[in-house]
Design an enzyme around this catalytic site. Structure first.
Site: not given
Ligand code: COA
Length: 257
Positions: A66, A112, A115, A135
């Site tokens: 999400a 999500g 999920e 989460e």
């Molecule tokens: N919600 C909103 N934005 C998200 C996102 C999410 N769940 N997951 C990734 N993004 C965005 C990042 O903020 C970034 O945006 P920006 O360029 O405007 O800063 C872009 O996507 C790229 O992500 P980034 O974190 O730079 O890539 P990465 O390769 O370094 O890391 C992940 C990849 C997946 C490990 C990392 O993005 C992450 O941990 N995301 C969240 C995952 C999460 O907790 N999901 C559950 C949500 S309830």
């Protein structure tokens, strides 16, 4: 159909729904969730669609969860509505879909995103896929059915480990624990998902629908799954597909459903 964050097209009776927010790793913001609902509703109502494949744009993410940025503005009531909306879409439009729904996981499937994949009837993943429910690292818990569906799919111990540690697993580990059906090179992922879908299409769609419903009854405490199975079994004897399937077997030919 034109959407902002979803690509939708139908080919050979398969509706392809592609989450298309690549710069945000296809995170499900509220607009995307609404568009997902609209595209699934369209697939459901389209007689030319017999199955759905859900995937993400690019080679990095299926859906990275999400949209965390939108969480900042939510209060308790809004969070409840969001969770209920996710539950409705994932349960009513995906899990309970009469048409098979396959997730083609082309990268990160987190929160999500996992999920969403869990609600699908099958999950095919590319070798680079990473799966997790992170989460609790945000002070939350999975809110789109993950605590229930992951537990049923991989068992309580493994589900607890994934959810409580928030750690990701790779596609091979997902395959090993039964979370993933098959692991494929990224370039073969959609082809394989489509092949499996076509294989399902070659069977009786009435029987496929009944099988999905009976198996879903497993998850539904308001229904006795064994009774549902008996009812469907009996009802299928009335159908043209049953007559054709049995006649084809006896005549040593392929059925024409
Ligand atoms: N919600 C909103 N934005 C998200 C996102 C999410 N769940 N997951 C990734 N993004 C965005 C990042 O903020 C970034 O945006 P920006 O360029 O405007 O800063 C872009 O996507 C790229 O992500 P980034 O974190 O730079 O890539 P990465 O390769 O370094 O890391 C992940 C990849 C997946 C490990 C990392 O993005 C992450 O941990 N995301 C969240 C995952 C999460 O907790 N999901 C559950 C949500 S309830």
């Amino acid at each position: 159909m034109e959407f902002q964050n979803i690509l939708y097209h139908v080919d050979k009776q398969i509706a392809y729904i592609t989450i298309n927010r690549e710069s945000k790793l296809n995170a499900l913001n509220q607009l995307t969730l609404e568009e997902l609902e609209a595209s699934l509703t369209s697939a459901k109502g389209d007689a030319n669609v017999k199955g759905v494949i859900i995937t993400g744009t690019g080679d990095k993410a299926f859906v990275a969860g999400a949209d965390i940025k939108e969480f900042v503005e939510l209060g308790q009531l809004e969070a409840k509505k969001l969770s209920e909306k996710g539950h409705y879409i994932f349960t009513e439009l995906i899990q309970n879909s009469k048409k098979p729904v396959i997730a083609a996981i082309n990268g990160f499937a987190l929160g999500g995103g996992l999920e969403l994949a869990l609600a699908c009837h099958m999950r095919f993943a590319s070798e680079n896929a990473k799966l997790g429910l992170p989460e609790v690292s945000l002070g939350l818990l999975p809110g789109y059915g993950g605590t229930q569906r992951l537990t049923r799919l991989v068992g309580r111990g493994r589900a607890l480990q994934m959810i409580l540690t928030a750690d990701m697993i790779n596609a091979e580990e997902g395959l090993r624990i039964g979370l993933i059906n098959e692991v494929l090179p990224l370039e073969d992922l959609l082809k394989r998902a489509s092949e499996v879908m076509s294989r399902i299409f070659s069977r009786s769609s009435t029987a496929v629908e009944a099988a999905i419903d009976a198996m879903n009854a497993c998850d539904d405490q308001t229904r006795d799954g064994y009774e549902v199975e008996i009812e469907h079994f009996a009802h299928l004897f009335l159908t043209d597909d049953f007559k054709e399937g049995v006649a084809a077997f006896l005549e040593k030919r392929k059925p024409n459903f």
